[in-house]
Design a protein around this motif. Sequence first.
Motif, PDB file in Angstrom:
ATOM      1  N   HIS A  72       0.870  -1.178   0.000  1.00 38.11           N
ATOM      2  CA  HIS A  72       0.000   0.000   0.000  1.00 38.11           C
ATOM      3  C   HIS A  72       0.905   1.225   0.000  1.00 38.11           C
ATOM      4  CE1 HIS A  72      -2.544   3.174   1.778  1.00 38.11           C
ATOM      5  NE2 HIS A  72      -3.425   2.625   0.988  1.00 38.11           N
ATOM      6  N   VAL A  73       0.727   2.116  -0.984  1.00 41.44           N
ATOM      7  CA  VAL A  73       1.570   3.298  -1.128  1.00 41.44           C
ATOM      8  C   VAL A  73       0.684   4.532  -1.104  1.00 41.44           C
ATOM      9  CG1 VAL A  73       3.206   4.523  -2.602  1.00 41.44           C
ATOM     10  CG2 VAL A  73       3.206   2.024  -2.553  1.00 41.44           C
ATOM     11  N   ARG A  74       0.996   5.464  -0.195  1.00 35.88           N
ATOM     12  CA  ARG A  74       0.247   6.726  -0.137  1.00 35.88           C
ATOM     13  C   ARG A  74       1.256   7.865  -0.131  1.00 35.88           C
ATOM     14  NH1 ARG A  74      -1.950  10.115   3.887  1.00 35.88           N
ATOM     15  NH2 ARG A  74      -1.179   8.717   5.491  1.00 35.88           N
ATOM     16  N   GLN A  75       1.096   8.794  -1.091  1.00 35.38           N
ATOM     17  CA  GLN A  75       1.991   9.946  -1.157  1.00 35.38           C
ATOM     18  C   GLN A  75       1.621  10.902  -0.041  1.00 35.38           C
ATOM     19  OE1 GLN A  75       2.217  11.810  -4.987  1.00 35.38           O
ATOM     20  NE2 GLN A  75       3.945  13.066  -4.372  1.00 35.38           N
ATOM     21  N   THR A  76       2.627  11.312   0.754  1.00 33.16           N
ATOM     22  CA  THR A  76       2.387  12.220   1.870  1.00 33.16           C
ATOM     23  C   THR A  76       2.893  13.631   1.602  1.00 33.16           C
ATOM     24  OG1 THR A  76       4.440  11.480   2.916  1.00 33.16           O
ATOM     25  CG2 THR A  76       2.400  10.373   3.586  1.00 33.16           C
ATOM     26  N   GLU A  77       3.924  13.743   0.797  1.00 33.48           N
ATOM     27  CA  GLU A  77       4.451  15.032   0.360  1.00 33.48           C
ATOM     28  C   GLU A  77       4.972  14.847  -1.043  1.00 33.48           C
ATOM     29  OE1 GLU A  77       6.989  17.253   3.006  1.00 33.48           O
ATOM     30  OE2 GLU A  77       6.219  16.135   4.710  1.00 33.48           O
ATOM     31  N   ARG A  78       5.531  15.925  -1.615  1.00 31.21           N
ATOM     32  CA  ARG A  78       5.959  15.883  -3.014  1.00 31.21           C
ATOM     33  C   ARG A  78       6.849  14.676  -3.326  1.00 31.21           C
ATOM     34  NH1 ARG A  78       9.586  20.272  -6.053  1.00 31.21           N
ATOM     35  NH2 ARG A  78       9.487  19.351  -8.104  1.00 31.21           N
ATOM     36  N   ASN A  79       7.860  14.415  -2.527  1.00 27.98           N
ATOM     37  CA  ASN A  79       8.788  13.312  -2.774  1.00 27.98           C
ATOM     38  C   ASN A  79       8.746  12.263  -1.670  1.00 27.98           C
ATOM     39  OD1 ASN A  79       9.922  14.399  -5.200  1.00 27.98           O
ATOM     40  ND2 ASN A  79      10.962  15.897  -3.917  1.00 27.98           N
ATOM     41  N   SER A  80       7.679  12.269  -0.870  1.00 30.53           N
ATOM     42  CA  SER A  80       7.607  11.373   0.280  1.00 30.53           C
ATOM     43  C   SER A  80       6.381  10.477   0.188  1.00 30.53           C
ATOM     44  CB  SER A  80       7.545  12.186   1.572  1.00 30.53           C
ATOM     45  OG  SER A  80       8.691  12.984   1.702  1.00 30.53           O
ATOM     46  N   PHE A  81       6.568   9.254   0.643  1.00 29.37           N
ATOM     47  CA  PHE A  81       5.511   8.260   0.567  1.00 29.37           C
ATOM     48  C   PHE A  81       5.477   7.458   1.863  1.00 29.37           C
ATOM     49  CE2 PHE A  81       7.134   9.196  -3.576  1.00 29.37           C
ATOM     50  CZ  PHE A  81       6.004   9.361  -4.340  1.00 29.37           C
TER      51      PHE A  81
END
Length: 177
Positions: A62-71
């Motif tokens: 499960h992958v969720r983007q939290t910031e521009r370059n962060s997951f």
Amino acid sequence: MKYIATITPTGSPIGSGNTLEIEVEEGNLVRVDGEELRTDLEKIGSLDLYSLLLNDRSFEVHVRQTERNSFRVMISGQGYEGYEVEIFDERLYRLGESSGELSAGTVDSAIKAPIPGLVVKVLVEEGEQVEAGQSLVILEAMKMENELRAPRNGTVATILIHPGDSVDQGEALVTLH
């Protein structure tokens, strides 16, 4: 194309994890710090859920983007393991590193609500120096109090909430510089 990824177990200070060089080659080959891996990644439905085959081992990711370059990444294996992943293409990483923009946490980052809730306490003030892992905000959600911590050392740039505010999932609460 090469990428630089910093992979940190969930709950550890951001940036304290391992930094890996990842090279995506043709076909389904990926080289991680020189080790060649056969991969196959398929998205499952419209969710942020993927099926990953890694050297013939199967994982649910499960992958969720939290910031521009962060997951935020959750991987099933023997149970679930969580990681915070920052990833940059090599060229931008090297440029940022040489200019000092990517090192030592000099990039602005927002601490966001992981789930909808009620702000109980704000434990910092604008301009205050904080250390990685320091509690910033207490958020009550699902009848539990959750401490939201600084992912890295920095200075509190803005506080966007007050005690008593209701916040939505993903809403920025505090930004660090």
